[in-house]
Scaffold this active site. Sequence first.
Site, PDB file in Angstrom:
ATOM      1  N   TYR A 282       1.223  -0.863  -0.103  1.00  0.00           N
ATOM      2  CA  TYR A 282      -0.471   0.184  -0.073  1.00  0.00           C
ATOM      3  C   TYR A 282       1.023   1.114   0.279  1.00  0.00           C
ATOM      4  O   TYR A 282       0.437   2.231  -0.643  1.00  0.00           O
ATOM      5  CB  TYR A 282      -0.881   0.135   1.211  1.00  0.00           C
ATOM      6  CG  TYR A 282      -1.638   0.860   1.608  1.00  0.00           C
ATOM      7  CD1 TYR A 282      -2.768   1.585  -0.014  1.00  0.00           C
ATOM      8  CD2 TYR A 282      -1.183   2.498   2.355  1.00  0.00           C
ATOM      9  CE1 TYR A 282      -3.225   3.041   0.876  1.00  0.00           C
ATOM     10  CE2 TYR A 282      -2.028   3.204   2.704  1.00  0.00           C
ATOM     11  CZ  TYR A 282      -3.057   3.803   1.746  1.00  0.00           C
ATOM     12  OH  TYR A 282      -3.897   4.633   1.857  1.00  0.00           O
TER      13      TYR A 282
ATOM     14  N   LYS B 157       0.736   4.238  -2.836  1.00  0.00           N
ATOM     15  CA  LYS B 157       0.666   5.456  -2.496  1.00  0.00           C
ATOM     16  C   LYS B 157       1.961   6.413  -2.928  1.00  0.00           C
ATOM     17  O   LYS B 157       1.681   7.413  -3.215  1.00  0.00           O
ATOM     18  CB  LYS B 157       0.332   5.504  -1.186  1.00  0.00           C
ATOM     19  CG  LYS B 157      -0.496   5.426  -0.850  1.00  0.00           C
ATOM     20  CD  LYS B 157      -2.220   5.870  -1.530  1.00  0.00           C
ATOM     21  CE  LYS B 157      -3.488   5.459  -1.531  1.00  0.00           C
ATOM     22  NZ  LYS B 157      -4.285   6.757  -1.946  1.00  0.00           N
TER      23      LYS B 157
END
Length: 329
Positions: free
Chosen positions: A153, A157
Amino acid sequence: MKRALITGITGQDGFYLADYLLSLGYEVHGLARQTGLEYIRGNLLRDVPPELYQRCHLHAVSLDNLPGLYRLISQTPFDECYHLAASSFVGERLADGYQTIQNNIASTHYLLAALQEFQPGCRLYFAGTSEMFGRPSMAPQTEETPFMPRSAYGISKLAGYHLVRNYREAYGLFCGVGILYNHESPRRRPEFVTRKVSMAVARIALEGSGTIQLGNLKARRDWGYAPDYVKAMHAILNHDHPEDFVVATGVLHSVEELCEVAFSHVGLDWRKHVEVNTDFYRDEEAVPLTGCSAKIQRELGWRPETTFVEMVHRMVDADKALLKTGVVE
Ligand code: G4F
């Protein structure tokens, strides 16, 4: 009247942001997967959540549906676009993170390209995260702290962030970035620890007994209240120029403190109901993830309004009310 588009409107932040923008007089449009909209419609029938989504224009367009995305952005002019949609579970194993990495990066790129092509005047908010710092070398982190992501994640990002920064610098798009630390609410999904605890406390309080299994009770987080944080998103997009801002409380609490506050709110001793299960353990951070929000406080006048204790109490109360309706997520 300003018109805003929110990707991920069915999520926690999408819900509170839509609510906030509607209160400011915006016309709010939301993108969601068909399954997300079915979830909302199912809940609308039971009036949970309330009628908020009926006041929004909902589009069943997932961000990998390029024709659908391009059609919407080429036909409807938006003043602001809040890009919140993302797979976001940090506990996912890196080796399982293909979809998270591919989807989160590609969706950001598609959206940027569509805006550049059809609506270069639309302002874009990008939902950055403290997970971009991952294992930082210093605390608290600021806008200047080097990024060191340690999860699929966080990696996705950070790549999205670099795409956004490049579109800002190369094409002059107004792209504002919020680097948000953990933010919670009664609408948090149950796999995150605050909601896992508030749901368990509500259940144990109503049933009179029970236990919850958690991972590392000493783990600490900088937890804020999601409805406060969506106001920061709006402030970032309404600044004179596009910049990056850390959005955090600057205060750390442990999972143990979370349990203490949540259980004592219903008159229970957490020690009698919490069991440690090492399956839920993650690598310990040597340096804690906690943010310094001095820049956004100074430049935009934003500051967190809700304390950790108030937030936890609200979550427990909301879960008790939810359990009584018989509607369990
Ligand atoms: O609630 P968590 O799973 O949130 P995490 O991993 O910090 O991520 C959240 O916040 C990030 C920053 O904003 C976002 F980027 C991300 O998308 C997400 O919203 O875990 C919080 C802490 C961790 O230290 C974890 O190890 O709680 C610890 N923990 C202890 N026991 C547990 C448990 N976490 C979970 N999910 N479940 C447990 O049983």
